[in-house]
Design an enzyme around this catalytic site. Structure first.
Site, PDB file in Angstrom:
ATOM      1  N   HIS A  66       0.844  -1.187   0.000  1.00 23.29           N
ATOM      2  CA  HIS A  66       0.000   0.000   0.000  1.00 23.29           C
ATOM      3  C   HIS A  66       0.887   1.248   0.000  1.00 23.29           C
ATOM      4  CE1 HIS A  66      -3.969  -1.909   1.642  1.00 23.29           C
ATOM      5  NE2 HIS A  66      -3.420  -2.624   0.675  1.00 23.29           N
ATOM      6  N   GLU A  68       0.914   3.844   1.937  1.00 23.89           N
ATOM      7  CA  GLU A  68       1.418   4.222   3.260  1.00 23.89           C
ATOM      8  C   GLU A  68       2.590   3.338   3.684  1.00 23.89           C
ATOM      9  OE1 GLU A  68      -3.158   4.087   3.838  1.00 23.89           O
ATOM     10  OE2 GLU A  68      -1.706   3.374   2.341  1.00 23.89           O
ATOM     11  N   CYS A  99      -2.382  -0.755   7.530  1.00 26.07           N
ATOM     12  CA  CYS A  99      -1.570   0.459   7.491  1.00 26.07           C
ATOM     13  C   CYS A  99      -1.663   1.222   8.811  1.00 26.07           C
ATOM     14  CB  CYS A  99      -2.016   1.342   6.338  1.00 26.07           C
ATOM     15  SG  CYS A  99      -1.694   0.613   4.703  1.00 26.07           S
TER      16      CYS A  99
END
Length: 479
Positions: A66, A68, A99
């Site tokens: 992801h 992040e 995350c």
């Protein structure tokens, strides 16, 4: 950042939440351009970007990739510490639980996100991990910064993806509930059939059914051969005929009628009619803009092939009829032909290849799998059952009368009628009777070693046909 060759944002100044979110949005757009869900993130310390990330689970085959996570990893490497004290992370979409856990573990003081995530958001939309009092670190959260712009990037991405998926499904020809489709693997090992399969399902007459055909040779060729099989064949029947026609520089279109070969197979016999099958082929001819066509019909397909030229007679210049049987209320169907067709259709456990070999000794046992391939079980044989009646029982309706009238009174093309000397189903007398229904037809040509099916003798048939119809190439007219 898993960025490839895009310009890095590291070092850019960031003096406000809006500025940080716009930088994250730029990364989200980069993700969208690579086919990833558009989420971008930047990590800021002391007023400058020290790390960045964008979604890349698909490209990296990594469920943790992801935006992040990418930014957190990069920042930890830059700072030499997994604890990111004094940093703010900007991300275009509310963090998910994975995350959020990573951010808490990194001791991030502050996280700013754009659009809320009603499905997996872990900052208040679904759960709020950041507000959990039992955790030993609390991160300050601020959501809704440039929320409309961040949300628009996501909605536009998914709108486009839905549109692409819809187009992919259309091109992939989804199967109708009232039809069957033989798996492609059934045709995988067939010899001498190298041509690229073509499919259509958007012809009006098909109403979503998938039609298989072969279209080889130059589209602007001086002559086009339209090959229509009979019972119980499919376009594989013409595999030795096609190369010789292509070698002459011509265009070749070979069609699997609905219910046969690689075309979809309606489950009910009532779906099949001569007029409907003819209409399907008529629309295909129009779609492919086939011109200077020689219609090739082989064996038993009732009035189907004969009805095709009526919609656009100007496209047709020749007829090649090979062991063709035209239902005739004035002539009795030979008992051997009637028995063979009925047994083929009514006894679902019988091998199609074996039945063909019984009718034609030139059909080798090695070919049997090719003829059995389209019909894995009895449920796939609705067309066989229907064509047993279509091919043998003459219809006294208005359409049939128009078809017969066309060939007797209006046909202006050149015709070649071929009869197999070893055909036990459709003898030479049948070919001679057929000749009486075709305006301007010449004598019947007998090929002594040809049985009912042409597979092994297709090259011989093709050479005779090419020679016979070659003068038409010099007289073909455009329209």
């Amino acid at each position: 950042m898993s960025s490839g060759d895009t310009a890095s944002l590291i070092g850019n100044p960031c003096e406000s939440d809006e500025q940080g979110m716009r930088l994250a949005l730029a990364l989200a757009q980069q993700a969208a351009q690579t086919g990833e869900v558009p989420v971008g993130a930047v990590l800021v310390k002391d007023g400058r970007v020290i790390a960045e990330g964008r979604n890349a689970p698909i490209a990296q085959h990594d469920p943790t990739a992801h935006a992040e996570i990418a930014a957190l990893r990069s920042a930890a490497q830059t700072l030499g510490n997994y604890r990111l004290d004094g940093c703010t992370l900007y991300v275009t979409l509310e963090p998910c639980p994975m995350c959020a856990g990573a951010m808490l573990h990194a001791r991030l003081p502050r996280v700013v996100f754009g659009a809320a995530d009603a499905k997996t958001g872990a900052a208040g939309s679904v759960v709020d991990l950041f507000a959990e009092p039992l955790l030993n670190h609390q991160t300050q959260i601020q959501g809704g910064v440039l929320a409309d712009e961040c949300g628009l990037a996501l909605s536009e991405f998914f709108r486009q993806r839905r549109s692409e998926q819809k187009e992919e499904k259309r091109l992939a020809h989804p199967l109708r509930d009232d039809a069957l489709r033989t798996p492609d693997k059934a045709f995988a090992l067939l010899p001498d059939f190298p041509w690229e399969p073509q499919y259509l399902s958007d012809l009006p007459a098909l109403d979503g059914l998938r039609l298989h055909f072969i279209d080889e040779g130059p589209t602007n060729a001086a002559q086009t051969w339209l090959l229509l099989h009979g019972l119980p064949n499919w376009s594989y029947e013409f595999r030795h005929l096609i190369p010789a026609l292509l070698a002459a520089g011509d265009r070749v279109i070979a069609v699997d009628l609905p219910g046969f070969g690689k075309s979809d197979q309606p489950k009910k016999e009532a779906a099949h009619s001569e007029r409907w099958h003819a209409q399907v082929v008529q629309e295909l001819v129009e779609r492919l803009d086939a011109r200077a066509v020689v219609l090739v019909t082989q064996g038993l397909n009732g009035m189907v092939a004969w009805g095709v030229p009526l919609a656009a007679p100007q496209r047709f210049e020749g007829l090649l009829a090979i062991n063709a049987w035209l239902p005739n209320s004035q002539a009795q169907t030979p008992k051997v032909l009637q028995k063979w067709a009925e047994q083929l259709a009514r006894k679902p456990r019988l091998s199609i290849g074996e039945q063909m070999a019984w009718a034609d000794s030139t059909v080798a046992e090695a070919e049997w799998p090719a003829w059995d391939a389209p019909f894995p079980d009895a449920g796939y044989r609705a067309a066989l059952r229907a064509f047993a009646d279509i091919a043998l029982a003459p219809q006294d309706d208005e359409w049939t009368s128009k078809v017969l009238h066309f060939w007797r009174e209006q046909w202006t093309g050149k015709s070649l009628l071929i009869s197999g000397g070893k055909d036990v189903l459709v003898d030479q007398n049948a070919a001679k009777r057929l000749r009486q229904h075709i305006r301007g037809a010449g004598d019947v040509v007998v090929i002594p070693d040809l049985g009912h099916f042409i597979s092994r003798h297709g090259a011989d048939v093709a050479l005779r046909a090419v020679e016979y119809f070659s003068p038409l190439k010099n007289t073909s007219k455009s329209f």
